[in-house]
Design an enzyme around this catalytic site. Sequence first.
Site, mmCIF file in Angstrom:
data_model
loop_
_atom_site.group_PDB
_atom_site.id
_atom_site.type_symbol
_atom_site.label_atom_id
_atom_site.label_comp_id
_atom_site.label_asym_id
_atom_site.label_seq_id
_atom_site.Cartn_x
_atom_site.Cartn_y
_atom_site.Cartn_z
ATOM 1 N N HIS A 96 5.766 -0.172 30.131
ATOM 2 C CA HIS A 96 6.693 0.446 29.176
ATOM 3 C C HIS A 96 6.233 1.851 28.809
ATOM 4 O O HIS A 96 7.042 2.795 28.796
ATOM 5 C CB HIS A 96 6.795 -0.405 27.909
ATOM 6 N N GLU A 97 4.954 2.003 28.500
ATOM 7 C CA GLU A 97 4.450 3.328 28.134
ATOM 8 C C GLU A 97 4.534 4.294 29.314
ATOM 9 O O GLU A 97 4.817 5.480 29.130
ATOM 10 C CB GLU A 97 3.011 3.224 27.612
ATOM 11 N N HIS A 100 7.841 5.926 29.618
ATOM 12 C CA HIS A 100 8.015 7.172 28.871
ATOM 13 C C HIS A 100 7.504 8.365 29.678
ATOM 14 O O HIS A 100 8.088 9.453 29.628
ATOM 15 C CB HIS A 100 7.267 7.099 27.544
ATOM 16 N N HIS A 104 9.615 11.613 30.816
ATOM 17 C CA HIS A 104 9.152 12.988 30.603
ATOM 18 C C HIS A 104 9.210 13.779 31.907
ATOM 19 O O HIS A 104 9.674 14.923 31.934
ATOM 20 C CB HIS A 104 7.724 12.964 30.051
#
Length: 226
Positions: A96-97, A100, A104
């Site tokens: 999940h991280e 991100h 980006h």
Amino acid sequence: MGIQWIIFIGVMIASWLVQQNLQRKFKKYSAVRNDSGLTGQQIAEKMLRENGIYDVKVTHVNGQLTDHYNPVTKTVNLSQGVYESNSVMAAAVAAHECGHAVQHATAYGPLTMRSMLVPVVSFANQWVQWVILAGIILLNSFPQILLAGIILFALTTVFSLVTLPVEINASKRALAWLSAAGMTTSRNHAMAEDALKAAAYTYVVAAVSSMATLLYYIMIYTNRRN
């Protein structure tokens, strides 16, 4: 009891229930080994590489459920229980991280908008409580102060709303990659999905709470002469 208090108490109860559910899911799925056997750190590094991202570092931070991606330092920061664990929960959180980080790298619109709002929201968070307090105390004399506080709080509400698609999209990216890369299989993919859904509910409740609070302040302002 006014409608505003009913809403406030309801949101507080919902927030507590969601947090308890997340803690329960974290504990449950932290005890189940993911099919790849890789740790959260290894999964994060693998997902970044397979998405062509080589300038993001995976590191660990203290605490539980403190995992986050920092677009300024380009770091995926995993809590110790995720960084070193080969559990389903660790796989889901790490992916999940990294979702991100992929957002980006691909200039995902809502993430770009949220990043642009960060300095404004940081300023709003620093002053909003004091401005609203002063606005309520001086409501009849200087209602403009409360209006200014409402505008500041509205900025934080917008930030909460923009955060929702960012978090949901990151989870979708994570789940799709976990399945495609064989990190999860039919045996435990549903567990990873359930874990990320439990985390997503915290952002939903935060957004609802922010909107309810904003509505409460607006009601105070509009009813000031009643």
